[in-house]
Scaffold this motif. Structure first.
Motif, PDB file in Angstrom:
ATOM      1  N   VAL A   1      25.075  51.906 -22.004  1.00 40.26           N
ATOM      2  CA  VAL A   1      24.072  52.544 -22.874  1.00 40.26           C
ATOM      3  C   VAL A   1      22.685  51.991 -22.560  1.00 40.26           C
ATOM      4  CG1 VAL A   1      23.265  52.748 -25.259  1.00 40.26           C
ATOM      5  CG2 VAL A   1      25.684  53.070 -24.737  1.00 40.26           C
ATOM      6  N   ALA A   2      22.612  50.694 -22.325  1.00 42.87           N
ATOM      7  CA  ALA A   2      21.332  50.063 -21.971  1.00 42.87           C
ATOM      8  C   ALA A   2      20.823  50.614 -20.642  1.00 42.87           C
ATOM      9  CB  ALA A   2      21.503  48.549 -21.891  1.00 42.87           C
ATOM     10  N   GLY A   3      21.741  50.814 -19.682  1.00 43.56           N
ATOM     11  CA  GLY A   3      21.346  51.377 -18.397  1.00 43.56           C
ATOM     12  C   GLY A   3      20.788  52.781 -18.533  1.00 43.56           C
ATOM     13  N   LEU A   4      21.431  53.599 -19.350  1.00 43.91           N
ATOM     14  CA  LEU A   4      20.938  54.955 -19.599  1.00 43.91           C
ATOM     15  C   LEU A   4      19.576  54.921 -20.272  1.00 43.91           C
ATOM     16  CD1 LEU A   4      21.342  58.027 -19.668  1.00 43.91           C
ATOM     17  CD2 LEU A   4      22.571  57.738 -21.837  1.00 43.91           C
ATOM     18  N   THR A   5      19.400  54.012 -21.210  1.00 42.36           N
ATOM     19  CA  THR A   5      18.124  53.877 -21.910  1.00 42.36           C
ATOM     20  C   THR A   5      17.004  53.520 -20.941  1.00 42.36           C
ATOM     21  OG1 THR A   5      19.276  53.131 -23.906  1.00 42.36           O
ATOM     22  CG2 THR A   5      16.924  52.669 -23.768  1.00 42.36           C
ATOM     23  N   THR A   6      17.252  52.526 -20.098  1.00 46.55           N
ATOM     24  CA  THR A   6      16.245  52.134 -19.101  1.00 46.55           C
ATOM     25  C   THR A   6      15.938  53.291 -18.162  1.00 46.55           C
ATOM     26  OG1 THR A   6      16.859  49.784 -19.141  1.00 46.55           O
ATOM     27  CG2 THR A   6      15.763  50.581 -17.162  1.00 46.55           C
ATOM     28  N   PHE A   7      16.978  53.974 -17.708  1.00 42.21           N
ATOM     29  CA  PHE A   7      16.784  55.084 -16.779  1.00 42.21           C
ATOM     30  C   PHE A   7      15.898  56.167 -17.382  1.00 42.21           C
ATOM     31  CE2 PHE A   7      18.067  59.321 -15.352  1.00 42.21           C
ATOM     32  CZ  PHE A   7      17.736  59.224 -14.008  1.00 42.21           C
ATOM     33  N   LEU A   8      16.132  56.527 -18.630  1.00 46.81           N
ATOM     34  CA  LEU A   8      15.340  57.578 -19.272  1.00 46.81           C
ATOM     35  C   LEU A   8      13.859  57.201 -19.374  1.00 46.81           C
ATOM     36  CD1 LEU A   8      17.755  58.730 -22.123  1.00 46.81           C
ATOM     37  CD2 LEU A   8      17.134  59.989 -20.045  1.00 46.81           C
ATOM     38  N   THR A   9      13.586  55.903 -19.541  1.00 51.18           N
ATOM     39  CA  THR A   9      12.191  55.477 -19.674  1.00 51.18           C
ATOM     40  C   THR A   9      11.452  55.439 -18.339  1.00 51.18           C
ATOM     41  OG1 THR A   9      12.743  53.127 -19.484  1.00 51.18           O
ATOM     42  CG2 THR A   9      12.737  54.072 -21.697  1.00 51.18           C
ATOM     43  N   MET A  10      12.190  55.369 -17.216  1.00 52.16           N
ATOM     44  CA  MET A  10      11.520  55.235 -15.918  1.00 52.16           C
ATOM     45  C   MET A  10      11.839  56.362 -14.946  1.00 52.16           C
ATOM     46  SD  MET A  10      13.777  52.090 -14.296  1.00 52.16           S
ATOM     47  CE  MET A  10      13.082  52.199 -12.647  1.00 52.16           C
ATOM     48  N   ALA A  11      12.623  57.347 -15.376  1.00 52.50           N
ATOM     49  CA  ALA A  11      13.000  58.441 -14.485  1.00 52.50           C
ATOM     50  C   ALA A  11      11.810  59.288 -14.055  1.00 52.50           C
ATOM     51  CB  ALA A  11      14.057  59.319 -15.156  1.00 52.50           C
ATOM     52  N   TYR A  12      10.684  59.146 -14.774  1.00 56.97           N
ATOM     53  CA  TYR A  12       9.481  59.903 -14.398  1.00 56.97           C
ATOM     54  C   TYR A  12       9.055  59.616 -12.961  1.00 56.97           C
ATOM     55  CZ  TYR A  12       6.993  55.502 -15.314  1.00 56.97           C
ATOM     56  OH  TYR A  12       6.570  54.191 -15.282  1.00 56.97           O
ATOM     57  N   ILE A  13       9.450  58.458 -12.424  1.00 59.28           N
ATOM     58  CA  ILE A  13       9.004  58.085 -11.081  1.00 59.28           C
ATOM     59  C   ILE A  13       9.526  59.055 -10.021  1.00 59.28           C
ATOM     60  CG2 ILE A  13      10.925  56.526 -10.548  1.00 59.28           C
ATOM     61  CD1 ILE A  13       7.185  56.026  -9.680  1.00 59.28           C
ATOM     62  N   ILE A  14      10.665  59.701 -10.273  1.00 59.77           N
ATOM     63  CA  ILE A  14      11.205  60.627  -9.274  1.00 59.77           C
ATOM     64  C   ILE A  14      10.350  61.888  -9.174  1.00 59.77           C
ATOM     65  CG2 ILE A  14      13.556  59.778  -9.555  1.00 59.77           C
ATOM     66  CD1 ILE A  14      14.225  62.270 -11.137  1.00 59.77           C
ATOM     67  N   PHE A  15       9.520  62.142 -10.184  1.00 59.89           N
ATOM     68  CA  PHE A  15       8.582  63.262 -10.136  1.00 59.89           C
ATOM     69  C   PHE A  15       7.189  62.793  -9.697  1.00 59.89           C
ATOM     70  CE2 PHE A  15      11.584  64.311 -13.643  1.00 59.89           C
ATOM     71  CZ  PHE A  15      12.255  65.344 -12.997  1.00 59.89           C
ATOM     72  N   VAL A  16       6.783  61.631 -10.200  1.00 61.04           N
ATOM     73  CA  VAL A  16       5.418  61.144  -9.950  1.00 61.04           C
ATOM     74  C   VAL A  16       5.249  60.654  -8.513  1.00 61.04           C
ATOM     75  CG1 VAL A  16       3.676  59.443 -10.613  1.00 61.04           C
ATOM     76  CG2 VAL A  16       5.095  60.514 -12.371  1.00 61.04           C
ATOM     77  N   ASN A  17       6.221  59.895  -8.001  1.00 59.38           N
ATOM     78  CA  ASN A  17       6.064  59.306  -6.668  1.00 59.38           C
ATOM     79  C   ASN A  17       5.913  60.347  -5.559  1.00 59.38           C
ATOM     80  OD1 ASN A  17       5.836  56.672  -5.432  1.00 59.38           O
ATOM     81  ND2 ASN A  17       7.728  57.125  -4.342  1.00 59.38           N
ATOM     82  N   PRO A  18       6.760  61.395  -5.516  1.00 56.16           N
ATOM     83  CA  PRO A  18       6.556  62.421  -4.490  1.00 56.16           C
ATOM     84  C   PRO A  18       5.217  63.134  -4.630  1.00 56.16           C
ATOM     85  CG  PRO A  18       8.771  62.571  -5.398  1.00 56.16           C
ATOM     86  CD  PRO A  18       8.014  61.624  -6.268  1.00 56.16           C
ATOM     87  N   SER A  19       4.748  63.280  -5.874  1.00 56.34           N
ATOM     88  CA  SER A  19       3.462  63.932  -6.105  1.00 56.34           C
ATOM     89  C   SER A  19       2.315  63.106  -5.524  1.00 56.34           C
ATOM     90  CB  SER A  19       3.252  64.145  -7.607  1.00 56.34           C
ATOM     91  OG  SER A  19       1.973  64.677  -7.878  1.00 56.34           O
ATOM     92  N   ILE A  20       2.357  61.792  -5.779  1.00 57.65           N
ATOM     93  CA  ILE A  20       1.282  60.908  -5.297  1.00 57.65           C
ATOM     94  C   ILE A  20       1.343  60.749  -3.779  1.00 57.65           C
ATOM     95  CG2 ILE A  20       0.444  58.517  -5.318  1.00 57.65           C
ATOM     96  CD1 ILE A  20       1.160  58.373  -8.249  1.00 57.65           C
ATOM     97  N   LEU A  21       2.513  60.425  -3.241  1.00 52.38           N
ATOM     98  CA  LEU A  21       2.626  60.228  -1.797  1.00 52.38           C
ATOM     99  C   LEU A  21       2.475  61.544  -1.042  1.00 52.38           C
ATOM    100  CD1 LEU A  21       5.429  57.516  -1.430  1.00 52.38           C
ATOM    101  CD2 LEU A  21       2.983  57.257  -1.842  1.00 52.38           C
ATOM    102  N   GLY A  22       2.779  62.651  -1.717  1.00 59.12           N
ATOM    103  CA  GLY A  22       2.550  63.958  -1.111  1.00 59.12           C
ATOM    104  C   GLY A  22       1.074  64.200  -0.868  1.00 59.12           C
TER     105      GLY A  22
END
Length: 433
Positions: free
Chosen positions: A22-43
């Motif tokens: 449950v803790a892993g899922l919680t952490t993932f939800l708070t930082m999953a934005y990086i999979i959208f933000v990182n390609p946008s910035i490096l793109g």
């Protein structure tokens, strides 16, 4: 279950498998934005977004797995915010360095990080640099991220007369970015898990109806990693950006990783006499993730402060980090969704992260101008020169000069003199570019 209990020492740390997952899922939800933000910035740096998306997911997964299985800490990892902006907007777009060379610089900085971790030099370096300058680097990156996010949202645009001015606040992308920002802040304040991710997805959904964005589906096979895999240019990085680029990557990685690791471990009650028992293992996991990420095709991978959300949910061992890693791997199959997220949808997330980074200002001793002024100079010059490297350089030089002129030379550690002299030499003989 017995194997997990024995390997991660769950009972010893006062937790169980369900709590850790449950803790892993919680952490993932708070930082999953990086999979959208990182390609946008490096793109924006000319890198193929599909390949960067895959590299982001794999680098984050590997970093989390190494941290969990090797160091046994509930700390998740992914390509770092701030470092990706420096990579794209300063190194590649600002200096004109090809992204292949920039990846080479990330790899070299990772090697340096690994070196100081293996030989336990980290403490000497970190302790040698004053707290005010370390704080200023975080604040300066926050201001830099703020400028980038406001530009991506269309709120701030360039002007030949005044350098910058307000953009068209009536345009659909700008209005959506503003709405997204308030949604993220409100949800986070209300302690809604995954607030940043929800904000990004909400703006993306609205963009289909208001801003003419087109939906391409959600699930598909991952794009090819070939366009970025092993494309780093080491020799080019050594010949062009060893000082300006590699040194900044290294310093920011070092302070960011150390501060995040200590902060999350403290929140989890995992410090013994104020120290992390396995800090060196955690730092080696961090540096290994940097090296791996650069080979895959992404900017520096580092520990995420969002891991504190998982700790709050009860995560106490590396099983939490392993769970996050598995979830990042699962994200490989949502590339169509990542591909339709516009820059004005990720801009609110960047702006909110930048706002949070500014809270570090309270840690500066404003009563001592030999501490506060160099810190302010470092923080202010990062966004105004559009260069984190120059901000760091001006901060170190002004700190050394002011201590010298006020007769407080003994307060300056050798590492400060060394870095200040190196940057001064560069400005005098090689210029500021």
């Amino acid at each position: 279950m017995l194997i997990l209990e024995k390997y991660f020492k769950l009972k010893e740390n006062g937790t169980d498998v369900r709590t850790e997952l449950v803790a892993g899922l919680t952490t993932f939800l708070t930082m999953a934005y990086i999979i959208f933000v990182n390609p946008s910035i490096l793109g924006d740096a000319g890198m193929p977004k599909g390949a960067v998306f895959v590299a982001t997911c794999i680098a984050a997964a590997l970093g989390c797995l190494i941290m969990g299985l090797y160091a046994n800490y509930p700390i998740a990892m992914a390509p770092g915010m701030g470092l990706n902006a420096y990579f794209a907007y300063v190194v590649v777009k600002g200096m004109g360095m090809p992204w292949e060379m920039a990846l080479g610089a990330v790899f070299i900085s990772g090697c340096l990080f690994l070196f100081v971790s293996v030989f336990k030099l980290r403490e000497m370096i970190v302790n040698g640099i004053p707290h005010s300058i370390r704080t200023a680097i975080t604040v300066g990156i926050g201001l830099f991220l703020g400028l980038i996010s406001l530009k991506s949202a269309g709120i701030v645009v360039s002007s030949p007369e005044t350098l910058v001015r307000v953009g068209d606040l009536h345009s659909a992308p700008t209005l959506l970015a503003i709405v997204g920002f308030f949604v993220i802040v409100a949800l986070d304040r209300l302690k809604v898990k995954g607030a940043i991710l929800i904000g990004i997805l909400a703006v993306t959904v609205m963009s289909f109806f208001i801003a003419g964005n087109k939906f391409n589906g959600v699930v598909d096979m991952p794009p090819s990693l070939a366009p970025t895999l092993f494309k780093l240019d080491l020799m080019g990085a050594i010949s062009v950006g060893l000082l300006n680029v590699v040194l900044v990557f290294f310093l920011v990685e070092l302070f960011d990783a150390t501060g995040t690791l200590m902060g999350v471990a403290n929140r989890a009650g995992l410090l013994v006499n104020g120290k992390m028992e396995r800090l060196n293992k955690a730092l080696m996991a961090d540096s290994t993730a940097i090296l791996t990420g650069s080979l895959l095709g992404t900017s520096s991978t580092t520990a995420y402060i969002e891991s504190a959300a998982g700790v709050q949910a009860g995560g106490r061992t590396g099983l939490t980090a392993v769970a996050v890693g598995v979830l990042f791997l699962a994200c490989l199959f949502i590339s169509p969704l990542a591909g339709v997220v516009p820059s004005y949808a990720t801009a609110p997330a960047l702006l909110y992260v930048s706002c949070l980074m500014l809270r570090e200002l309270v840690d500066i001793d404003w009563s001592d101008t030999t501490e506060s002024v160099p810190a302010a100079i470092a923080a202010l010059t990062m966004p105004f020169t559009y260069s984190i490297a120059l901000g760091v350089a001006f901060g170190f030089i002004s700190y050394a000069v002011l201590k010298l002129l006020t007769g407080r030379v003994r307060e300056v550690r050798p590492v400060i003199w060394a870095i200040a002299c190196v940057f001064t030499f560069k400005f005098v003989y090689l210029g500021a570019g």
